[in-house]
Design a protein around this motif. Sequence first.
Motif, PDB file in Angstrom:
ATOM      1  N   MET A   1     -43.157  23.447 -18.805  1.00  0.00           N
ATOM      2  CA  MET A   1     -42.788  22.105 -19.098  1.00  0.00           C
ATOM      3  C   MET A   1     -43.884  21.609 -19.998  1.00  0.00           C
ATOM      4  O   MET A   1     -45.061  21.396 -19.639  1.00  0.00           O
ATOM      5  N   PRO A  28     -37.387  16.769 -19.527  1.00  0.00           N
ATOM      6  CA  PRO A  28     -36.868  17.155 -18.212  1.00  0.00           C
ATOM      7  C   PRO A  28     -36.843  18.692 -18.029  1.00  0.00           C
ATOM      8  O   PRO A  28     -36.665  19.280 -19.192  1.00  0.00           O
ATOM      9  N   ALA A  29     -37.222  19.182 -16.915  1.00  0.00           N
ATOM     10  CA  ALA A  29     -37.214  20.499 -16.732  1.00  0.00           C
ATOM     11  C   ALA A  29     -35.744  21.207 -16.330  1.00  0.00           C
ATOM     12  O   ALA A  29     -35.522  22.486 -16.567  1.00  0.00           O
ATOM     13  N   SER A  30     -34.778  20.330 -15.902  1.00  0.00           N
ATOM     14  CA  SER A  30     -33.507  20.845 -15.863  1.00  0.00           C
ATOM     15  C   SER A  30     -32.575  19.755 -16.113  1.00  0.00           C
ATOM     16  O   SER A  30     -32.923  18.362 -16.408  1.00  0.00           O
ATOM     17  N   ALA A  31     -31.348  20.019 -16.323  1.00  0.00           N
ATOM     18  CA  ALA A  31     -30.125  19.130 -16.696  1.00  0.00           C
ATOM     19  C   ALA A  31     -29.963  18.131 -15.502  1.00  0.00           C
ATOM     20  O   ALA A  31     -29.970  18.573 -14.242  1.00  0.00           O
ATOM     21  N   ARG A  32     -29.220  17.076 -15.787  1.00  0.00           N
ATOM     22  CA  ARG A  32     -29.236  15.920 -14.701  1.00  0.00           C
ATOM     23  C   ARG A  32     -27.642  16.547 -14.223  1.00  0.00           C
ATOM     24  O   ARG A  32     -27.024  17.145 -14.686  1.00  0.00           O
ATOM     25  N   ALA A  33     -27.429  16.353 -12.867  1.00  0.00           N
ATOM     26  CA  ALA A  33     -26.300  16.343 -12.166  1.00  0.00           C
ATOM     27  C   ALA A  33     -25.420  15.169 -11.806  1.00  0.00           C
ATOM     28  O   ALA A  33     -25.952  14.389 -11.614  1.00  0.00           O
ATOM     29  N   ALA A  43     -31.408  13.905 -10.766  1.00  0.00           N
ATOM     30  CA  ALA A  43     -32.112  14.789 -11.180  1.00  0.00           C
ATOM     31  C   ALA A  43     -33.159  15.418 -10.200  1.00  0.00           C
ATOM     32  O   ALA A  43     -33.780  14.531  -9.423  1.00  0.00           O
ATOM     33  N   ALA A  44     -33.502  16.900 -10.098  1.00  0.00           N
ATOM     34  CA  ALA A  44     -34.470  17.375  -9.230  1.00  0.00           C
ATOM     35  C   ALA A  44     -35.825  17.239  -9.857  1.00  0.00           C
ATOM     36  O   ALA A  44     -36.769  17.356  -8.900  1.00  0.00           O
ATOM     37  N   ASP A  45     -36.159  16.873 -11.119  1.00  0.00           N
ATOM     38  CA  ASP A  45     -37.152  16.882 -11.704  1.00  0.00           C
ATOM     39  C   ASP A  45     -37.761  15.391 -11.616  1.00  0.00           C
ATOM     40  O   ASP A  45     -37.048  14.438 -12.345  1.00  0.00           O
TER      41      ASP A  45
END
Length: 102
Positions: A1, A28-33, A43-45
Amino acid sequence: MTARIYQPARNAMQSGQSKTEWLLEHSPASARAIDPLMGWTSAADTQAQVKLRFESKEAAIAYAAANGIAYQLVEPKPRAHNLRKGGYGENFATNRRGAWTH
């Protein structure tokens, strides 16, 4: 990251050049859900929510290097100064020859 080190743009109410700060913002490390029930985005991050403020660019770079954070440095675009001979008082001069524009 990776993180991004940049100097944010001033808003319309701030015209001076002093007291500019630098920000370190994680990407952001992952996309938003999207939550299917409520429709909220999540987001998990949690690192993407963190913005660290620094007095100088060197301080932000030193912090990233000390903590092992990979960073991308974005240099600000230099601003052209608009300096008039008479300054702001020129707008209200009594010996003004041109047409009143405002």
